[in-house]
Design an enzyme around this catalytic site. Structure first.
Site, PDB file in Angstrom:
ATOM      1  CE1 TYR A 151      37.542  39.289  29.216  1.00  0.00           C
ATOM      2  CE2 TYR A 151      39.545  38.054  29.569  1.00  0.00           C
ATOM      3  CZ  TYR A 151      38.400  38.278  30.023  1.00  0.00           C
ATOM      4  OH  TYR A 151      38.053  37.943  31.264  1.00  0.00           O
ATOM      5  CG  HIS A 176      33.527  35.088  30.138  1.00  0.00           C
ATOM      6  ND1 HIS A 176      34.221  35.500  29.378  1.00  0.00           N
ATOM      7  CD2 HIS A 176      33.615  35.900  31.103  1.00  0.00           C
ATOM      8  CE1 HIS A 176      34.887  36.505  29.859  1.00  0.00           C
ATOM      9  NE2 HIS A 176      34.653  36.775  30.799  1.00  0.00           N
TER      10      HIS A 176
END
Length: 274
Positions: free
Chosen positions: A48, A106
């Site tokens: 991110y 992730h």
């Protein structure tokens, strides 16, 4: 707001703040503001590009670090043991903390040494760099392999989940193994609030369609949700979703919605039915 507890020490507020795709000052302000409003669960990831911004918000906040549940992750191209360790150390430095509360893979990847990656994940937990560990975006077959064949001490799985996507198989399995399930993209990037059935329920209760969609998730045992919200009004609205009282008629309308609307499926995603 209640906390979800699961195996291996997880103690995570059911409603959290998702931070993708916020960056820089926008992200810092949003996280600091959320903490002021009472949020105690923040979700981030190296992908991110906002861990430093989240860390700055934690430094600026009066809320003690030990009162905040902090999740971060490791990207799919860093699942070799040394790379995973470096990824977490970089995350800890950016976040300004010695330990995260939940560290997750992730995304799974192809042609990887899964046992070695899981062994490295467990080692980081055992060393105290992560209080709990989990996986994100793992289909049921892969989650089953990690939990049963490799006997990994997982605490949670994070996947896309909302009123337009059926995740019953994963959720049932997570419950059977004592894992929490965190729903990301819980409002289907605005699609949930556009459904006539959701709007009808919202009008009936005098609330926002987004609050109906969110409460449907939060009413489920073992489910947390991390909607992204940058404005104070949206953050407060998501917290106020906890007050909505859905009834059996509402749940029947939601059950009748299509359940195949996946909105996050990048080209490196796994086969979801594997």
């Amino acid at each position: 707001m209640r906390n979800l507890t699961s195996r291996h020490g997880l103690d995570m507020p059911q409603l959290g703040l998702g931070t993708w795709p916020m960056k820089g000052e926008e992200c810092t302000l949003a996280v600091r503001q959320a903490l002021e409003l009472g949020y105690r669960h923040i979700d981030t990831a190296p992908a991110y590009e906002n861990e430093a911004a989240v860390g700055e918000a934690l430094r600026q906040s009066d809320v003690p670090r030990e009162s905040i549940h902090l999740t971060t992750k490791v990207w799919w191209d860093k699942l070799q043991p040394a790379a995973m360790r470096q990824s977490l150390e970089d995350s800890l430095r950016a976040l300004g903390t010695e330990q995260v509360d939940l560290f997750m893979i992730h995304w799974p990847t192809k042609d990887w040494d899964l046992p070695r990656s899981i062994e490295a994940l467990v080692a980081l937990r055992d060393e105290g760099k992560a209080r709990c560990i989990g996986v994100a975006n793992f289909p049921l077959g892969l989650l089953r392999r990690v939990a049963e064949e490799l006997e990994a001490p997982l605490s949670a799985i994070q996947v896309e989940y909302h009123v337009l996507l059926d995740q019953r198989g994963l959720l049932d399995y997570a419950r059977s193994k004592g894992l929490a399930l965190t729903a990301y993209t819980p409002l289907a990037r605005g699609q949930a609030a556009e459904q006539a059935a959701i709007r009808k329920i919202a009008e009936k209760h005098g609330v926002l369609p987004s609050q109906v969609a969110l409460k449907w998730l939060l009413d489920q045992d073992g489910v947390a949700a991390i909607p992204k919200a940058s404005s104070r009004a949206n953050q407060q609205a998501n917290r106020d979703a906890l007050k909505v009282q859905l009834d059996d008629e509402d749940r029947a309308l939601i059950a009748a919605l299509p359940k195949d609307r996946r909105v996050v499926s990048p080209d490196f995603a796994p086969a979801w039915d594997a």
